[in-house]
Design a protein around this motif. Structure first.
Motif, PDB file in Angstrom:
ATOM      1  N   GLY A   1      64.476  52.841  63.318  1.00 35.70           N
ATOM      2  CA  GLY A   1      65.635  52.791  62.453  1.00 35.70           C
ATOM      3  C   GLY A   1      65.550  53.697  61.243  1.00 35.70           C
ATOM      4  N   CYS A   2      66.083  53.206  60.129  1.00 33.62           N
ATOM      5  CA  CYS A   2      66.245  54.049  58.945  1.00 33.62           C
ATOM      6  C   CYS A   2      64.982  54.166  58.102  1.00 33.62           C
ATOM      7  N   MET A   3      63.867  53.588  58.545  1.00 32.78           N
ATOM      8  CA  MET A   3      62.601  53.731  57.817  1.00 32.78           C
ATOM      9  C   MET A   3      62.166  55.194  57.699  1.00 32.78           C
ATOM     10  N   ASN A   4      62.485  55.983  58.735  1.00 33.89           N
ATOM     11  CA  ASN A   4      62.003  57.364  58.765  1.00 33.89           C
ATOM     12  C   ASN A   4      62.544  58.205  57.613  1.00 33.89           C
TER      13      ASN A   4
ATOM     14  N   TYR B   1      58.132  58.134  50.085  1.00 39.24           N
ATOM     15  CA  TYR B   1      58.178  56.811  49.454  1.00 39.24           C
ATOM     16  C   TYR B   1      57.273  55.820  50.199  1.00 39.24           C
ATOM     17  N   SER B   2      56.838  54.780  49.492  1.00 36.04           N
ATOM     18  CA  SER B   2      56.291  53.606  50.165  1.00 36.04           C
ATOM     19  C   SER B   2      57.472  52.857  50.777  1.00 36.04           C
ATOM     20  N   VAL B   3      57.291  52.359  51.989  1.00 33.02           N
ATOM     21  CA  VAL B   3      58.438  51.794  52.719  1.00 33.02           C
ATOM     22  C   VAL B   3      58.059  50.457  53.350  1.00 33.02           C
ATOM     23  N   LEU B   4      58.973  49.507  53.279  1.00 36.00           N
ATOM     24  CA  LEU B   4      58.816  48.210  53.932  1.00 36.00           C
ATOM     25  C   LEU B   4      60.033  47.983  54.825  1.00 36.00           C
TER      26      LEU B   4
END
Length: 536
Positions: free
Chosen positions: A273-276, A283-286
């Motif tokens: 999904g949009c995590m990429n 950024y750090s991403v959750l």
């Protein structure tokens, strides 16, 4: 000891994949240990043909039992004999599967690490376990809502905005309840059968099964290339939430100190999904999956969605160590509901970015249903699927950025060619009207709608320049108002201003709060288009 290990192999979870550890160098060929698909690991004792043979043997036994049941029914042979035979056959297959696992060193190593992690949940054991992809129901618990004391949480669920009830007399109310009882029953049935599945197709098992190879590849990429950390959270309603965290704080970049929490669309998963988008931006991403998506349990009704969002934020703050002021909520499409709920409930959150989202679900639901169903659709949406994004965003005082897809075919009420039917326009207008009511008068709304209706970037720039908008003057006016009062929204700026000044401010604010992206609804957002919202 060997018998105990064999028993653990019999009862152990299905191992689907072994990931390459981020510490290991990437192998040159496919034969390396980088990725090993473990579909055939369960029966490694047998070859492919032998595996088919055992499967055929079980089915043959079942057919034999059924035939004997029909033949011997006249002799009153107990049915329990046939049930027992079937159970023995199934038990035999389970034992063979356990033996195959027991003989496989990779599976034995995996089950040993899993048991060790459940007994001693340390960062070292968790790091080893991250290399394995297996049934998420067996994944050890990483965080629960019970670990934090917060008045926001209760077993009934977190608080949601509810539609205001109509005031009626006592007799009127009883009569109305009796009269609308059939409508309530039909609405309940619709919402809990095809309605929920239409709204969240990603929760349908058949779609998840078809997407499983893609999801496995996406998860492998997050773990192997970005050192992703998979975690299981338990929300206040008991649902288990499947999450993935990528920590960039050690990289030294400024963006890495900010955590972007991603809220996916109605058929989106964090694996693909949009995590990429924020990942590519450093950024750090959750990321997390909706209830009923991927490894998450439950069903994605608004209450369950909000409960899941709440435990994700609590996990980010209490377990990952981020402050609310370092968290950005980024949502795509229907994820705007949980994102807007998050900033409404946690106003200290740094900012909100909504991509291809809408103001309210009801107009979009009415678009796809027959006109004759209008009262029923209205009742069903308001009672069971009230995704009121705009109402929640208006409760938030922080920076907001809306990204509008100019060829969006999903959140338009007529078609992608009619950009004015994009519900993102309504979300922008409602936000500006609430925050700047003296600017967004009838004339302010008119010029903003004219800007929104531009069919190309060139026409958009033409509208902007046609009203001779002076950006520096607009900034100075807003900064002066903020410095003198330092008040929360709504602002009264523009109250004693000329019509020309209000037009300039309306267009200036519209361009700051919304960016256009020339694409359709499902096109991935490039990292270059992911910007922090405008701050005065």
């Amino acid at each position: 000891m060997a018998v105990w290990m064999w028993l653990r192999c019999v009862l152990g979870p299905h191992l689907q994949r072994i990931h390459r550890s981020p510490d290991q160098s990437r192998p040159d060929g496919r034969s390396g240990r980088r990725v090993r698909m473990c579909t055939c690991l369960l029966m490694s004792l047998e070859s492919g043909r032998q595996m088919k043979g055992y499967t055929m043997m079980v089915f043959a036994s079942l057919l034999l039992c059924l035939s004997l049941g029909f033949i011997c029914s006249s002799k009153l042979v107990p049915v329990s004999q046939y049930v027992g035979t079937v159970l023995v056959c199934l038990l035999g297959v389970a034992c063979l599967r356990g033996w195959g696992r027991f003989r496989n060193t990779d599976y034995v190593q995996f089950i040993t690490i899993l048991e060790e992690t459940k007994k001693n949940h340390t960062p070292a054991s968790k790091k080893k376990l991250r290399c394995y992809d297996f049934d998420f129901s067996h994944w050890p618990l990483d965080f629960s809502w019970t670990e934090v004391s917060s008045p926001k949480l209760s077993k009934a669920g977190v608080s949601l905005l509810r539609p205001e009830p109509r005031l009626r007399g006592a007799a009127d109310s009883v009569l109305h309840s009796v009269r609308t009882l059939p409508c309530h029953i039909i609405s309940f049935v619709i919402a809990h059968t095809f309605g929920r599945r239409m709204l969240y197709p990603g929760s349908v098992g058949l779609l998840q099964k078809a997407m499983r190879p893609m999801l496995q590849q996406g998860q492998a990429k997050l773990i192997e290339e970005f050192d992703g950390q998979r975690n299981k959270l338990v929300a206040c309603d008991g649902n288990e939430i499947d999450t993935m965290f990528v920590d960039r704080r050690r990289d030294g970049g400024q963006n890495g100190q900010t955590l972007v929490i991603c809220c996916e669309g109605n058929a989106g998963f964090y694996e693909v999904g949009c995590m990429n988008t924020p990942l590519e931006g450093g950024y750090s991403v959750l990321g997390w999956n909706h209830p009923g998506f991927g490894g998450s349990t439950g069903v994605p009704f608004p209450q369950n969605e909000a409960n899941a969002m709440d435990v994700v934020i609590q996990f980010a703050v209490h377990k990952l160590g981020f402050s609310l002021s370092d968290i950005v909520i980024y949502a795509w499409s229907i994820g705007g509901f949980t994102a807007s709920w998050a900033v409404m409930s946690y106003p200290e959150i740094q900012s909100l970015v909504l991509d291809a989202s809408f103001d309210d679900l009801l107009p979009l639901a009415l678009k796809v249903m027959p006109d004759s169903w209008r009262p029923l659709v209205q009742h069903t949406v308001r009672q069971y699927m009230n995704l009121n994004n705009a109402a929640q965003v208006l409760k938030y005082q922080g920076p907001v950025l809306l990204i509008r897809r100019t060829r969006d075919e999903i959140i338009t009420t007529t078609g992608p060619e009619d950009i004015m039917s994009n519900r993102g326009n309504d979300l922008l207008l409602k936000l500006l009207q609430f925050r700047y009511p003296k600017i967004m008068t009838d004339e302010g709304i008119r010029v903003v709608r004219q800007w929104l209706g531009a069919s190309s970037p060139l026409e958009e720039a033409s509208v902007y320049s046609g009203y001779e908008v002076d950006d520096d003057w607009c900034v100075s006016v807003l900064q002066s108002y903020q410095a003198d009062r330092d008040v929360s929204f709504p602002w009264s700026v523009g109250e004693d201003m000329t019509l020309e000044g209000r037009r300039q401010l309306a267009l200036f604010l519209a361009r700051k709060y919304m960016r256009n992206f020339e694409a359709t609804h499902c096109t991935p957002l490039p990292a270059i288009e992911f910007h922090p919202p405008w701050r005065l």
